[in-house]
Scaffold this motif. Structure first.
Motif, PDB file in Angstrom:
ATOM      1  N   SER A 252     -11.301  -3.372  11.565  1.00 48.01           N
ATOM      2  CA  SER A 252     -10.249  -4.163  10.732  1.00 48.01           C
ATOM      3  C   SER A 252     -10.729  -4.535   9.376  1.00 48.01           C
ATOM      4  N   TYR A 253     -11.723  -5.022   9.313  1.00 47.05           N
ATOM      5  CA  TYR A 253     -12.077  -6.006   7.976  1.00 47.05           C
ATOM      6  C   TYR A 253     -13.675  -5.364   7.414  1.00 47.05           C
ATOM      7  N   PRO A 254     -13.418  -4.048   7.388  1.00 48.46           N
ATOM      8  CA  PRO A 254     -14.795  -3.406   6.818  1.00 48.46           C
ATOM      9  C   PRO A 254     -15.258  -3.989   5.533  1.00 48.46           C
ATOM     10  N   TYR A 255     -14.388  -4.396   4.744  1.00 43.79           N
ATOM     11  CA  TYR A 255     -14.560  -4.842   3.276  1.00 43.79           C
ATOM     12  C   TYR A 255     -15.698  -6.263   3.445  1.00 43.79           C
ATOM     13  N   ALA A 256     -15.680  -6.756   4.666  1.00 41.69           N
ATOM     14  CA  ALA A 256     -16.523  -8.034   4.782  1.00 41.69           C
ATOM     15  C   ALA A 256     -17.768  -7.856   4.290  1.00 41.69           C
ATOM     16  N   ASP A 257     -18.452  -6.441   4.773  1.00 41.59           N
ATOM     17  CA  ASP A 257     -19.642  -6.122   4.423  1.00 41.59           C
ATOM     18  C   ASP A 257     -19.490  -5.327   2.840  1.00 41.59           C
ATOM     19  N   LYS A 258     -19.961  -5.902   1.920  1.00 38.83           N
ATOM     20  CA  LYS A 258     -19.649  -5.240   0.246  1.00 38.83           C
ATOM     21  C   LYS A 258     -20.398  -3.867   0.318  1.00 38.83           C
ATOM     22  N   SER A 259     -21.407  -3.602   0.955  1.00 42.90           N
ATOM     23  CA  SER A 259     -22.156  -2.451   1.141  1.00 42.90           C
ATOM     24  C   SER A 259     -21.225  -1.175   1.511  1.00 42.90           C
ATOM     25  N   GLN A 260     -20.253  -1.398   2.309  1.00 45.49           N
ATOM     26  CA  GLN A 260     -19.355  -0.399   2.864  1.00 45.49           C
ATOM     27  C   GLN A 260     -18.220  -0.257   2.220  1.00 45.49           C
ATOM     28  N   VAL A 261     -17.912   0.922   1.828  1.00 44.71           N
ATOM     29  CA  VAL A 261     -16.781   1.667   1.038  1.00 44.71           C
ATOM     30  C   VAL A 261     -15.600   1.727   2.098  1.00 44.71           C
ATOM     31  N   SER A 262     -14.387   0.917   1.974  1.00 45.43           N
ATOM     32  CA  SER A 262     -13.437   0.985   2.723  1.00 45.43           C
ATOM     33  C   SER A 262     -12.259   1.982   2.399  1.00 45.43           C
ATOM     34  N   ASP A 263     -11.809   2.845   3.343  1.00 48.18           N
ATOM     35  CA  ASP A 263     -10.785   3.844   3.095  1.00 48.18           C
ATOM     36  C   ASP A 263      -9.545   3.499   3.430  1.00 48.18           C
ATOM     37  N   GLN A 264      -9.401   2.038   3.373  1.00 46.49           N
ATOM     38  CA  GLN A 264      -7.898   1.437   3.380  1.00 46.49           C
ATOM     39  C   GLN A 264      -7.312   1.412   2.078  1.00 46.49           C
ATOM     40  N   PRO A 265      -6.070   1.770   1.881  1.00 52.27           N
ATOM     41  CA  PRO A 265      -5.529   1.636   0.783  1.00 52.27           C
ATOM     42  C   PRO A 265      -5.512   0.234  -0.270  1.00 52.27           C
ATOM     43  N   SER A 266      -6.040   0.579  -1.462  1.00 51.76           N
ATOM     44  CA  SER A 266      -6.108  -0.592  -2.104  1.00 51.76           C
ATOM     45  C   SER A 266      -5.006  -1.082  -2.795  1.00 51.76           C
ATOM     46  N   GLU A 267      -3.615  -0.285  -3.046  1.00 50.22           N
ATOM     47  CA  GLU A 267      -2.329  -0.632  -3.443  1.00 50.22           C
ATOM     48  C   GLU A 267      -1.251   0.410  -2.840  1.00 50.22           C
ATOM     49  N   ILE A 268      -0.124  -0.144  -2.832  1.00 46.22           N
ATOM     50  CA  ILE A 268       0.991   0.391  -2.527  1.00 46.22           C
ATOM     51  C   ILE A 268       1.636   1.108  -3.520  1.00 46.22           C
ATOM     52  N   ASP A 269       2.126   2.669  -3.494  1.00 43.96           N
ATOM     53  CA  ASP A 269       2.781   3.127  -4.524  1.00 43.96           C
ATOM     54  C   ASP A 269       3.793   4.143  -4.011  1.00 43.96           C
ATOM     55  N   GLU A 270       4.389   5.107  -4.938  1.00 42.38           N
ATOM     56  CA  GLU A 270       5.322   5.903  -4.408  1.00 42.38           C
ATOM     57  C   GLU A 270       4.954   6.878  -3.436  1.00 42.38           C
ATOM     58  N   ASN A 271       3.827   7.034  -3.278  1.00 48.03           N
ATOM     59  CA  ASN A 271       3.086   8.128  -2.251  1.00 48.03           C
ATOM     60  C   ASN A 271       2.704   7.549  -1.207  1.00 48.03           C
ATOM     61  N   SER A 272       2.784   6.386  -0.855  1.00 49.78           N
ATOM     62  CA  SER A 272       2.264   5.558   0.330  1.00 49.78           C
ATOM     63  C   SER A 272       3.259   5.832   1.425  1.00 49.78           C
ATOM     64  N   THR A 273       2.705   5.857   2.477  1.00 48.85           N
ATOM     65  CA  THR A 273       3.622   6.206   4.007  1.00 48.85           C
ATOM     66  C   THR A 273       3.802   4.827   4.660  1.00 48.85           C
ATOM     67  N   LEU A 274       4.609   5.030   5.681  1.00 52.69           N
ATOM     68  CA  LEU A 274       4.396   3.874   6.591  1.00 52.69           C
ATOM     69  C   LEU A 274       3.186   3.452   7.138  1.00 52.69           C
ATOM     70  N   ALA A 275       2.478   4.284   7.503  1.00 55.94           N
ATOM     71  CA  ALA A 275       0.795   3.968   7.809  1.00 55.94           C
ATOM     72  C   ALA A 275       0.167   3.307   6.686  1.00 55.94           C
ATOM     73  N   ASP A 276       0.430   3.572   5.707  1.00 54.38           N
ATOM     74  CA  ASP A 276      -0.373   2.995   4.338  1.00 54.38           C
ATOM     75  C   ASP A 276       0.105   1.573   4.360  1.00 54.38           C
ATOM     76  N   HIS A 277       1.478   1.319   4.547  1.00 57.18           N
ATOM     77  CA  HIS A 277       2.051   0.041   4.338  1.00 57.18           C
ATOM     78  C   HIS A 277       1.328  -1.029   5.425  1.00 57.18           C
ATOM     79  N   LEU A 278       1.358  -0.207   6.868  1.00 59.06           N
ATOM     80  CA  LEU A 278       0.701  -1.047   7.970  1.00 59.06           C
ATOM     81  C   LEU A 278      -0.916  -1.398   7.720  1.00 59.06           C
ATOM     82  N   ALA A 279      -1.279  -0.411   7.155  1.00 61.69           N
ATOM     83  CA  ALA A 279      -3.153  -0.508   6.971  1.00 61.69           C
ATOM     84  C   ALA A 279      -3.165  -1.733   5.833  1.00 61.69           C
TER      85      ALA A 279
END
Length: 452
Positions: A41-68
Motif C-alpha cells: 500500500s505504501y511502496p513510496y516509503a522506499d524512495k528507490s522504488q517506483v510506484s505504479d500508483q496514479p500520481s494525479e486524477i484526470d479525465e482518463n482516470s477510472t474508479l479504480a484509479d480514484h480508489l488507489a
C-alpha cells in the motif's frame, strides 16, 4: 577488579536473555502482516522504488484509479496505518523485563575488616515477574495489535465506500444536469411553436405562459443540481485528500453490474470477513488474556542480584588479604492486598463479558444493515429494468405522438407538457436508480469486507 566486573556482567546478561526469550511466532506473524501491507500500500516509503500508483486524477482516470489514489494519499487511512504500527511496537515492550538496577556505594569512611578495608561496593539487580506474566502481557499486546490491524482494514473499507458513494453521486448529478438541459431546450422549442400558433390565432396566450413557467421551473431545478455538485465534489476531494474546490474530471459511465448473490451468502461473508466483528473477536481474546494476567497478581515477583565489594590490602600479612567478596541477593514482593487483586480480577472479567456482548450487538446491527443494503440493491435493479425496458421507451413514444398531435392541433398543450414532464422524470429516475444500484453495492462490499 575490572575482570571480575566484566564476568559478573556477562553472567547477568545471559540470565536475562534466557529468561525473556525471543519473539513469539504470533509476534512475528503480526509484524510480517504489517510489512506486507506496507510494501503493497505504501511502496513510496522506499524512495528507490517506483510506484505504479496514479500520481494525479484526470479525465482518463477510472474508479479504480480514484480508489488507489485515495488509499495512497488519505491522511485518515495513514493515521490508522501508523496506529497499527504503534500497537505492534508495544509487543516487544510488553514482553520485556524491567530495567536492571545498578548500585554503587562509596564508603566515605572505609569499613575495616580482617582481610583489609572495604573501599566501595558495586551491585546489579534484576526483577523478574512471576512465571507467565510476561507471556500474558505479550498475548494482550499481540491481540491489541491484531485489533488495530482490523481497524486499519475497516478504515480502508469505509474510505473506499466514501469514494464510491460520492463518485456515483457526482456522476448522477452530471447526467441529471445533461438531461435537464436537454429538456429545457425541448420546452423552449415547444414554446416557440406555441408562440407561433398564438400569433396566428390558433393558440391561447395562457399556453404561452405555461411554457414560460415550465422553462423557469426547469431552470430552477437545473440550478439546484449545479449547486449541489459543489458539496458532493468537496466530499469526494476530502477522501482523495485534495482541496475542496478542486475540479472533478468527467467520470466514466456507470452501468448495471450483472452479478447475482443471495442474502444468506452476504450474511455469511459478513460474519467471516467484516473487520468490525474481527476487531471484537480480538478484543475478546485480549480481555481473556487480561483475566489470565489478573490471576497472576496473587503471586509475587522476585528480584535477584549480585554485589561486589572492592577491598584493599590489609596492613599486616593476613591470610586472604585484599580478597574481594562477591554476594548474591534474592528478594520477593509480598502480595498481601488481596482486595486490590480481587477487584482487578473482577474488572478483567467485566471487560471480557462486555466484549462478548458487544460482538453480539454488533452482529445484530450489521446483519440488519446488510438486509437493508440488499433490499436497496434489489430495488434499484428492479427500477433500472423498469425504466430502461418499459417506461422510457413508452414515454418517448408518448411524447412523440403527443407532439405530433399538438402540432396538428388535435391535442391540448397541457397534455404535451405532461408528456414532457413524464419523460423527464423517467430519465432522471433511471439515472437515480443506476447511482442507487452502484452505491448500495458499494455499501454491501464495505459490510462484507470483499469485492462482490
Amino acid at each position: 577488579m575490572l575482570m571480575k566486573l566484566k564476568f559478573l556482567k556477562i553472567e547477568f546478561c545471559l540470565l536475562i536473555i534466557l529468561t525473556i526469550g525471543c519473539a513469539s511466532s504470533n509476534e512475528r506473524d503480526a509484524f510480517d502482516r504489517f510489512h506486507e501491507e506496507e510494501r503493497n500500500s505504501y511502496p513510496y516509503a522506499d524512495k528507490s522504488q517506483v510506484s505504479d500508483q496514479p500520481s494525479e486524477i484526470d479525465e482518463n482516470s477510472t474508479l479504480a484509479d480514484h480508489l488507489a489514489y485515495a488509499a495512497l494519499n488519505n491522511p485518515g487511512l495513514k493515521a490508522s496505518f501508523y496506529r497499527w504500527k504503534e500497537a505492534l511496537e508495544k509487543i516487544t515492550q510488553s514482553r520485556s523485563l524491567p530495567d536492571p538496577r545498578f548500585n554503587y556505594t562509596y564508603f566515605i569512611k572505609e569499613v575495616e575488616t580482617r582481610v583489609g578495608p572495604q573501599e566501595q561496593k558495586i551491585g546489579l539487580m534484576q526483577t523478574f515477574p512471576w512465571l507467565s506474566k510476561l507471556k500474558f502481557r505479550e498475548k494482550i499486546a499481540v491481540e491489541n495489535a491484531n485489533a488495530m490491524q482490523q481497524k486499519y482494514e475497516e478504515a480502508k473499507l469505509k474510505l473506499f465506500f466514501q469514494v464510491k458513494k460520492y463518485y456515483y453521486e457526482y456522476y448522477y448529478l452530471e447526467r441529471a444536469i445533461d438531461i435537464m438541459r436537454e429538456n429545457i431546450e425541448l420546452v423552449k422549442y415547444l414554446e416557440e411553436i406555441v408562440r407561433t400558433k398564438y400569433r396566428t390565432g390558433k393558440e391561447v396566450y395562457a399556453n404561452v405562459i405555461k411554457a414560460e413557467l415550465e422553462i423557469d421551473i426547469l431552470i430552477d431545478r437545473l440550478k439546484s443540481l449545479e449547486d449541489f455538485r459543489k458539496p458532493v465534489a468537496a466530499k469526494l476531494n476530502e477522501a482523495l485528500n485534495r482541496p475542496a474546490d478542486t475540479l472533478i474530471a468527467r467520470l466514466e459511465p456507470v452501468s448495471e453490474k450483472q452479478i447475482e448473490f443471495s442474502e444468506d451468502e452476504l450474511i455469511d461473508s459478513l460474519m467471516e470477513n467484516n473487520p468490525e466483528l474481527k476487531i471484537l473477536d480480538y478484543e475478546i481474546a485480549k480481555e481473556k488474556g487480561g483475566i489470565d494476567l489478573a490471576g497472576k497478581n496473587y503471586f509475587p515477583d522476585f528480584t535477584i542480584g549480585a554485589e561486589y565489594i572492592d577491598t584493599d590490602e590489609a596492613l599486616n600479612n593476613t591470610p586472604d588479604s585484599g580478597k574481594d567478596p562477591i554476594m548474591v541477593m534474592f528478594s520477593i514482593n509480598i502480595p498481601v492486598w488481596y482486595n486490590k487483586y480481587r477487584a482487578n480480577e473482577k474488572e478483567a472479567h467485566a471487560k471480557w463479558r462486555a466484549a462478548n456482548n458487544s460482538i453480539i450487538a454488533a452482529s445484530n446491527s450489521l446483519i440488519a444493515d446488510v438486509k437493508m443494503a440488499f433490499y436497496q440493491f434489489c430495488d434499484a435493479r428492479r427500477r433500472i429494468r423498469l425504466y430502461s425496458n418499459n417506461l422510457i421507451p413508452k414515454g418517448i413514444e408518448s411524447l412523440e405522438v403527443t407532439q405530433k398531435g399538438f402540432e396538428a392541433g388535435k391535442i391540448d398543450f397541457t397534455d404535451l407538457i405532461d408528456a414532457e414532464r413524464a419523460i423527464l422524470e423517467f430519465h432522471l429516475s433511471y439515472e437515480r436508480a443506476l447511482a442507487d444500484h452502484a452505491q448500495s453495492l458499494a455499501r454491501l462490499e464495505m459490510l462484507t469486507g470483499k469485492e462482490l
